[in-house]
Write a protein that holds these residues in place. Structure first.
Motif, PDB file in Angstrom:
ATOM      1  N   ASP A 196       0.883  -1.169   0.000  1.00 20.95           N
ATOM      2  CA  ASP A 196       0.000   0.000   0.000  1.00 20.95           C
ATOM      3  C   ASP A 196       0.918   1.215   0.000  1.00 20.95           C
ATOM      4  N   LEU A 197       0.913   1.965  -1.096  1.00 26.16           N
ATOM      5  CA  LEU A 197       1.848   3.069  -1.270  1.00 26.16           C
ATOM      6  C   LEU A 197       1.134   4.409  -1.247  1.00 26.16           C
ATOM      7  N   PRO A 198       1.896   5.493  -0.982  1.00 25.68           N
ATOM      8  CA  PRO A 198       1.281   6.824  -1.065  1.00 25.68           C
ATOM      9  C   PRO A 198       0.854   7.110  -2.503  1.00 25.68           C
ATOM     10  N   GLU A 199      -0.025   8.084  -2.655  1.00 27.48           N
ATOM     11  CA  GLU A 199      -0.512   8.476  -3.987  1.00 27.48           C
ATOM     12  C   GLU A 199       0.451   9.477  -4.617  1.00 27.48           C
ATOM     13  N   VAL A 200       0.522   9.469  -5.943  1.00 27.35           N
ATOM     14  CA  VAL A 200       1.278  10.489  -6.665  1.00 27.35           C
ATOM     15  C   VAL A 200       0.700  11.859  -6.285  1.00 27.35           C
ATOM     16  N   GLY A 201       1.579  12.791  -5.954  1.00 28.40           N
ATOM     17  CA  GLY A 201       1.153  14.124  -5.538  1.00 28.40           C
ATOM     18  C   GLY A 201       1.098  14.300  -4.032  1.00 28.40           C
ATOM     19  N   ASP A 202       1.101  13.185  -3.277  1.00 29.01           N
ATOM     20  CA  ASP A 202       1.115  13.274  -1.818  1.00 29.01           C
ATOM     21  C   ASP A 202       2.430  13.886  -1.343  1.00 29.01           C
ATOM     22  N   THR A 203       2.342  14.666  -0.264  1.00 28.66           N
ATOM     23  CA  THR A 203       3.549  15.122   0.416  1.00 28.66           C
ATOM     24  C   THR A 203       3.773  14.185   1.589  1.00 28.66           C
ATOM     25  N   ILE A 204       4.966  13.612   1.647  1.00 29.55           N
ATOM     26  CA  ILE A 204       5.312  12.695   2.733  1.00 29.55           C
ATOM     27  C   ILE A 204       6.401  13.334   3.591  1.00 29.55           C
ATOM     28  N   THR A 205       6.428  12.963   4.872  1.00 29.37           N
ATOM     29  CA  THR A 205       7.336  13.578   5.827  1.00 29.37           C
ATOM     30  C   THR A 205       8.279  12.539   6.408  1.00 29.37           C
ATOM     31  N   ALA A 206       9.567  12.849   6.377  1.00 29.45           N
ATOM     32  CA  ALA A 206      10.600  11.933   6.871  1.00 29.45           C
ATOM     33  C   ALA A 206      10.257  11.428   8.269  1.00 29.45           C
ATOM     34  N   GLY A 207      10.399  10.110   8.443  1.00 31.01           N
ATOM     35  CA  GLY A 207      10.160   9.486   9.736  1.00 31.01           C
ATOM     36  C   GLY A 207       8.725   9.089   9.993  1.00 31.01           C
ATOM     37  N   GLU A 208       7.813   9.488   9.105  1.00 34.32           N
ATOM     38  CA  GLU A 208       6.397   9.165   9.290  1.00 34.32           C
ATOM     39  C   GLU A 208       5.984   8.017   8.362  1.00 34.32           C
ATOM     40  N   THR A 209       4.895   7.344   8.726  1.00 30.72           N
ATOM     41  CA  THR A 209       4.419   6.252   7.884  1.00 30.72           C
ATOM     42  C   THR A 209       3.795   6.809   6.609  1.00 30.72           C
ATOM     43  N   CYS A 210       3.950   6.041   5.532  1.00 28.25           N
ATOM     44  CA  CYS A 210       3.392   6.477   4.250  1.00 28.25           C
ATOM     45  C   CYS A 210       2.769   5.311   3.496  1.00 28.25           C
ATOM     46  N   GLY A 211       2.658   4.159   4.144  1.00 26.50           N
ATOM     47  CA  GLY A 211       2.072   2.996   3.503  1.00 26.50           C
ATOM     48  C   GLY A 211       2.309   1.754   4.331  1.00 26.50           C
ATOM     49  N   GLY A 231       9.105  15.110   1.021  1.00 23.28           N
ATOM     50  CA  GLY A 231       8.959  15.618  -0.335  1.00 23.28           C
ATOM     51  C   GLY A 231       7.659  15.184  -0.960  1.00 23.28           C
ATOM     52  N   GLU A 232       7.544  15.413  -2.259  1.00 23.29           N
ATOM     53  CA  GLU A 232       6.337  15.067  -3.004  1.00 23.29           C
ATOM     54  C   GLU A 232       6.552  13.765  -3.760  1.00 23.29           C
ATOM     55  N   VAL A 233       5.556  12.875  -3.655  1.00 25.09           N
ATOM     56  CA  VAL A 233       5.608  11.611  -4.390  1.00 25.09           C
ATOM     57  C   VAL A 233       5.383  11.912  -5.868  1.00 25.09           C
ATOM     58  N   ILE A 234       6.329  11.504  -6.696  1.00 29.55           N
ATOM     59  CA  ILE A 234       6.294  11.781  -8.138  1.00 29.55           C
ATOM     60  C   ILE A 234       5.752  10.584  -8.916  1.00 29.55           C
ATOM     61  N   THR A 235       6.167   9.381  -8.520  1.00 29.02           N
ATOM     62  CA  THR A 235       5.811   8.152  -9.230  1.00 29.02           C
ATOM     63  C   THR A 235       5.685   7.026  -8.218  1.00 29.02           C
ATOM     64  N   ILE A 236       4.775   6.093  -8.475  1.00 28.36           N
ATOM     65  CA  ILE A 236       4.799   4.848  -7.720  1.00 28.36           C
ATOM     66  C   ILE A 236       5.153   3.722  -8.689  1.00 28.36           C
ATOM     67  N   ASN A 237       5.772   2.682  -8.157  1.00 36.73           N
ATOM     68  CA  ASN A 237       6.205   1.563  -8.985  1.00 36.73           C
ATOM     69  C   ASN A 237       5.031   0.597  -9.159  1.00 36.73           C
ATOM     70  N   GLU A 238       4.330   0.742 -10.259  1.00 35.79           N
ATOM     71  CA  GLU A 238       3.164  -0.113 -10.534  1.00 35.79           C
ATOM     72  C   GLU A 238       3.556  -1.587 -10.616  1.00 35.79           C
TER      73      GLU A 238
END
Length: 132
Positions: A51-66, A83-90
């Motif tokens: 379960d990955l973050p969505e493209v465009g999500d802002t994620i924060t170091a040290g926090e859960t994202c999936g 930073g901002e999620v640019i791509t997820i590995n489909e």
């Protein structure tokens, strides 16, 4: 423990067993790949779902994202960078076993445009912390 693939020396690692493809002092301003280490994949066993973050999500170091789910357990996914999620590995979403078979290559999870680096270590520090 299974025979693990060599730890990429040019990657940056978190204590939670995520990696970033690049040296910590060179990440800000770049788009980098994030994944889980072979240590994490080995401990999880056969990965069956991510379960990955969505493209465009802002994620924060040290926090859960999936999450990464295996036949044994479910483990939170932490991000080592902000930073901002640019791509997820489909490919990893469609074939989660890539995290086991090629954790530092085809098993990457997502790409982030980095604005800040969290608490990370180099390969030698990660190897020492995990007795590799």
């Amino acid at each position: 423990m299974a025979q693990l693939p060599p730890l990429p020396q040019n990657f940056t690692y978190s204590a939670e067993h995520e990696w970033v493809d690049g040296a910590a002092d060179e990440l800000v301003g770049k788009t980098v790949k994030v994944g889980i280490t072979a240590v994490a994949a080995d401990a999880l066993g056969e990965v069956v779902y991510v379960d990955l973050p969505e493209v465009g999500d802002t994620i924060t170091a040290g926090e859960t994202c999936g999450e990464v789910e295996s036949t044994k357990s479910v483990s939170d996914l932490y991000t080592p960078v902000t930073g901002e999620v640019i791509t997820i590995n489909e490919a990893a979403v469609d074939s989660p076993g890539l995290l086991n078979s090629d954790p530092y290559g085809e098993g990457w999870l997502f790409e982030v445009a980095v604005t800040e680096v969290g608490e990370v270590m180099d390969a030698a520090g990660y190897a020492e912390a995990n007795s590799l």
